[in-house]
Scaffold this motif. Structure first.
Motif, PDB file in Angstrom:
ATOM      1  N   ASP A  12       6.056   5.287   1.097  1.00  0.00           N
ATOM      2  CA  ASP A  12       7.272   6.032   0.768  1.00  0.00           C
ATOM      3  C   ASP A  12       7.235   7.472   1.261  1.00  0.00           C
ATOM      4  N   ARG A 101       4.956  -0.522  -3.406  1.00  0.00           N
ATOM      5  CA  ARG A 101       5.263   0.810  -2.896  1.00  0.00           C
ATOM      6  C   ARG A 101       4.056   1.728  -2.897  1.00  0.00           C
ATOM      7  N   THR A 102       3.059   1.471  -3.753  1.00  0.00           N
ATOM      8  CA  THR A 102       1.968   2.420  -3.937  1.00  0.00           C
ATOM      9  C   THR A 102       0.603   1.921  -3.469  1.00  0.00           C
ATOM     10  N   GLN A 211      13.083   2.155  -8.520  1.00  0.00           N
ATOM     11  CA  GLN A 211      12.427   1.539  -7.366  1.00  0.00           C
ATOM     12  C   GLN A 211      11.357   0.529  -7.786  1.00  0.00           C
ATOM     13  N   ASP A 212      10.722   0.796  -8.931  1.00  0.00           N
ATOM     14  CA  ASP A 212       9.542   0.021  -9.330  1.00  0.00           C
ATOM     15  C   ASP A 212       9.770  -0.823 -10.573  1.00  0.00           C
TER      16      ASP A 212
END
Length: 313
Positions: A12, A101-102, A211-212
């Motif tokens: 991101d 995402r992470t 988003q998560d």
């Protein structure tokens, strides 16, 4: 265990950011750990500092040290945001590895070890301390006390639906610190400004959390996005209203009528921008949520020229 290639970009991160394109390769994993490739967090930590400083100048007058305080807040925000993100990634390394995402972040991807990350955090905290110790004693005390919410925040998602409150406590502390550094004291204006900043954080970080939301549900961690479900708009409107009311109260308490009206005009423009975000929000579109979250740099900067104009009056 350093990244010496051009690989290792975080999912991101801002495309074409200076870390990925210009930073020395051995430093890239550490700068990514500090989110230097995602500058929005530094802005969101810095802006409340500049709110507090500019409102204090409008209330009590400009002093030669004001310029140093503005620059020191910027450097301190960059360093302490980096230290806080490093701490967050150390504590969340197992969770980050489970979220799409992470999982590309430096620790779960294996580019930085936990020991290396802790050393890097110590360097950033030490540099921040050198800046803080140039401030008046009351501001130094507030700066040290700020470490408490910073330390707690990464664990909040494990025991509450409202980790965004803890983020707000940490990210808006600069409103108190900068006011105290400029004036040598505290009072109701910086406290109200601080509370308004917390409401603003609840607004923008709820948008970010969408988003998560699916991954968070699978892992079992809390967020306001999970708490609000499919109907966040009433909550977000409430946070926007609370931001305007609390920050407006700070302006009215701090300033005489004419400068206060100028400051309130800036807050009205800020409120309009938050309304614009709400009109564009689509909680099923992670890219839209991220873009709106990042737009809060503009949201927070809007009042500053109005506070500066109020100071001139």
């Amino acid at each position: 265990m350093t990244d010496t290639s051009d690989q290792g970009q975080v999912a991101d991160a801002v495309k074409g950011n200076w870390v990925d394109t210009h930073a020395p390769a051995p430093m890239r994993p550490y700068l990514r750990l500090s989110r230097a490739d995602r500058p929005i967090g530094t802005w969101l930590l810095l802006i409340p500092c500049w709110w507090g400083l500019s409102l204090a100048v409008a209330a009590t007058g400009f002093r030669p040290v004001t310029i140093w305080l503005a620059l020191a807040c910027a450097a301190g925000a960059f360093l302490m945001r980096g230290a806080g993100c490093t701490w967050n990634d150390v504590t969340d390394r197992d969770i980050d590895a489970s979220v799409a995402r992470t999982r590309s972040r430096p620790i779960p991807s294996g580019r930085v070890s936990v020991r290396q990350a802790l050393r890097w955090m110590g360097v950033q905290v030490g540099m921040s301390a050198l800046i803080l110790f140039t401030f008046p004693p009351i501001a130094i005390g507030l700066g040290i006390l700020a470490l408490v919410p910073v330390a707690i925040y990464p664990f909040a998602k494990r025991f509450t639906w409202w980790p965004q409150i803890f983020l707000g406590l940490a990210f808006n502390w600069g409103a108190l610190l900068a006011w105290a550094a400029q004036t040598g004291a505290l009072g109701w204006p910086p406290v109200l400004l601080y509370l308004g900043g917390i409401a603003w954080t609840l607004f923008y970080d709820t948008i970010y959390a969408y988003q998560d939301v699916e991954d968070d549900a699978l892992i079992g961690v809390g967020s306001t996005a999970r708490r609000f479900g499919r109907e966040p708009q009433p909550w977000l409107r409430g946070f926007a209203a609370a931001t305007a009311i609390l920050m407006g109260s700070a302006v009215l308490v701090a300033l005489p009528l004419l400068p206060a009206l100028v400051g309130l005009a800036g807050l009205g423009a800020m409120g309009w921008h938050m309304g614009w975000q709400l009109a564009r929000l689509d909680i099923d579109d992670p890219a839209r949520c991220l873009a709106l979250f990042r737009s809060n740099r503009t949201t927070g900067l809007i009042p500053l020229p109005f506070f500066a104009a109020a100071a001139l009056l």
